[in-house]
Design a protein around this motif. Structure first.
Motif, short mmCIF file in Angstrom:
data_model
loop_
_atom_site.label_atom_id
_atom_site.label_comp_id
_atom_site.label_asym_id
_atom_site.label_seq_id
_atom_site.Cartn_x
_atom_site.Cartn_y
_atom_site.Cartn_z
N UNK A 182 39.15 38.60 34.15
CA UNK A 182 39.00 40.05 33.95
C UNK A 182 37.73 40.33 33.16
N UNK A 183 37.46 41.59 32.97
CA UNK A 183 36.20 42.01 32.33
C UNK A 183 36.14 41.62 30.86
N UNK A 184 37.27 41.29 30.27
CA UNK A 184 37.30 40.85 28.87
C UNK A 184 37.10 39.34 28.74
N UNK A 185 37.02 38.63 29.86
CA UNK A 185 36.77 37.19 29.81
C UNK A 185 38.01 36.33 29.86
N UNK A 186 39.20 36.94 30.04
CA UNK A 186 40.41 36.15 30.21
C UNK A 186 40.37 35.46 31.58
N UNK A 187 40.69 34.16 31.61
CA UNK A 187 40.51 33.37 32.83
C UNK A 187 41.80 32.70 33.28
N UNK A 188 41.92 32.57 34.61
CA UNK A 188 43.01 31.82 35.23
C UNK A 188 42.38 30.83 36.20
N UNK A 189 42.76 29.57 36.11
CA UNK A 189 42.28 28.54 37.02
C UNK A 189 43.37 28.23 38.04
N UNK A 190 42.97 27.73 39.20
CA UNK A 190 43.94 27.45 40.27
C UNK A 190 44.17 25.96 40.42
N UNK A 191 45.40 25.54 40.13
CA UNK A 191 45.85 24.17 40.36
C UNK A 191 44.90 23.17 39.74
N UNK A 192 44.47 22.15 40.52
CA UNK A 192 43.67 21.07 39.94
C UNK A 192 42.26 21.50 39.56
N UNK A 193 41.85 22.69 39.98
CA UNK A 193 40.53 23.20 39.57
C UNK A 193 40.50 23.57 38.10
#
Length: 255
Positions: A182-193
């Motif tokens: 999101x624009x605040x820099x919160x991140x979600x990664x997908x599986x092994x990535x």
């Protein structure tokens, strides 16, 4: 705070020659390829790079290596890149090989404000005793070798055991790739990535995240977030073409 930057080029514009970069990814999975290409396009050299590996010839961090932009590499695995081997053995590249779990913890410690820690991994080997060739001379002799590290004995539930002191890693910049951000820099990664990306994000003084899908603040549930925005200073939304380009080292298919 809106941390979105218009382009990868703008996001890396203040990286200077001689900087230390912590780069996410494992093999070619989850690598920040657009940011790497932006560093290449800017011709930023004399870099020290901390990453699990150095890509392959022609892709990922291998692109920076091919262009002779990397001076020193801190990694745990380098076997997929023949140019890496050539530069290392010819004395063109300095390499600090580190056990994979130790490398991960050194990066996590750097992001957590822990200056050093003790681990049993490497005790009784050159990892602790020193003497690993970091850089060769042109004639094949060792120009720079790893120094000995402090080894201390601790009492554990299983008895006395020796541990080696490993120092944390803090990089000037962290370059990572996320599935969503999101624009605040919160991140979600997908599986092994996910792999080394959260650690690279933590240990960078300035962390730049390229995201495959940009969402608005509040769209990511708190329990979904892998890297909180406090660790991220810049967010670069990828184009659909950039997001779709995901290469693998080797492809095996049935006849």
């Amino acid at each position: 705070m809106d941390k979105v930057v218009a382009s990868a080029g703008a996001a890396v514009a203040d990286i200077e020659p001689g900087a230390t970069l912590a780069v996410g990814g494992f093999g070619l999975c989850g690598i920040p390829s657009a940011l790497i290409e932006a560093v290449l396009a800017a011709g930023i050299g004399d870099l020290e790079v901390v990453s699990n590996n150095c890509g392959v010839v022609g892709w990922g961090l291998g692109r920076l290596l091919d262009a002779k932009l990397i001076r020193r590499m801190v990694a745990s695995y380098v076997g997929e890149n023949k140019e890496f081997e050539r530069q290392y053995l010819s004395g063109e590249l300095e390499v600090e090989l580190t056990p994979q779990g130790t490398l991960a913890e050194r990066m996590r410690a750097g992001g957590s404000g822990i200056p050093a820690f003790f681990t049993a991994t490497g005790v009784g080997t050159q990892v602790a005793d020193g003497g690993l060739p970091w850089r060769y001379a042109a004639d094949g002799s060792i120009a720079v070798e790893s120094p000995p590290k402090e080894v201390r004995e601790f009492e554990t539930a299983e008895g006395s055991r020796r541990y080696v002191l490993e120092r944390a890693i803090v990089a000037d910049f962290g370059l990572v790739r996320a599935w969503k951000g999101d624009r605040h820099g919160n991140l979600v990664y997908r599986m092994s990535a996910r792999n080394f990306n959260p650690l690279a994000a933590m240990c960078g003084r300035v962390t730049i995240a390229e995201v495959e899908e940009l969402v608005e603040p509040g769209e990511l549930g708190p329990d979904e977030i892998h890297t909180p925005g406090v660790f991220v200073q810049r967010v670069v939304p990828l184009t659909p073409e950039q997001a779709a380009e995901k290469r693998i080292e080797k492809r095996t298919v049935r006849a």
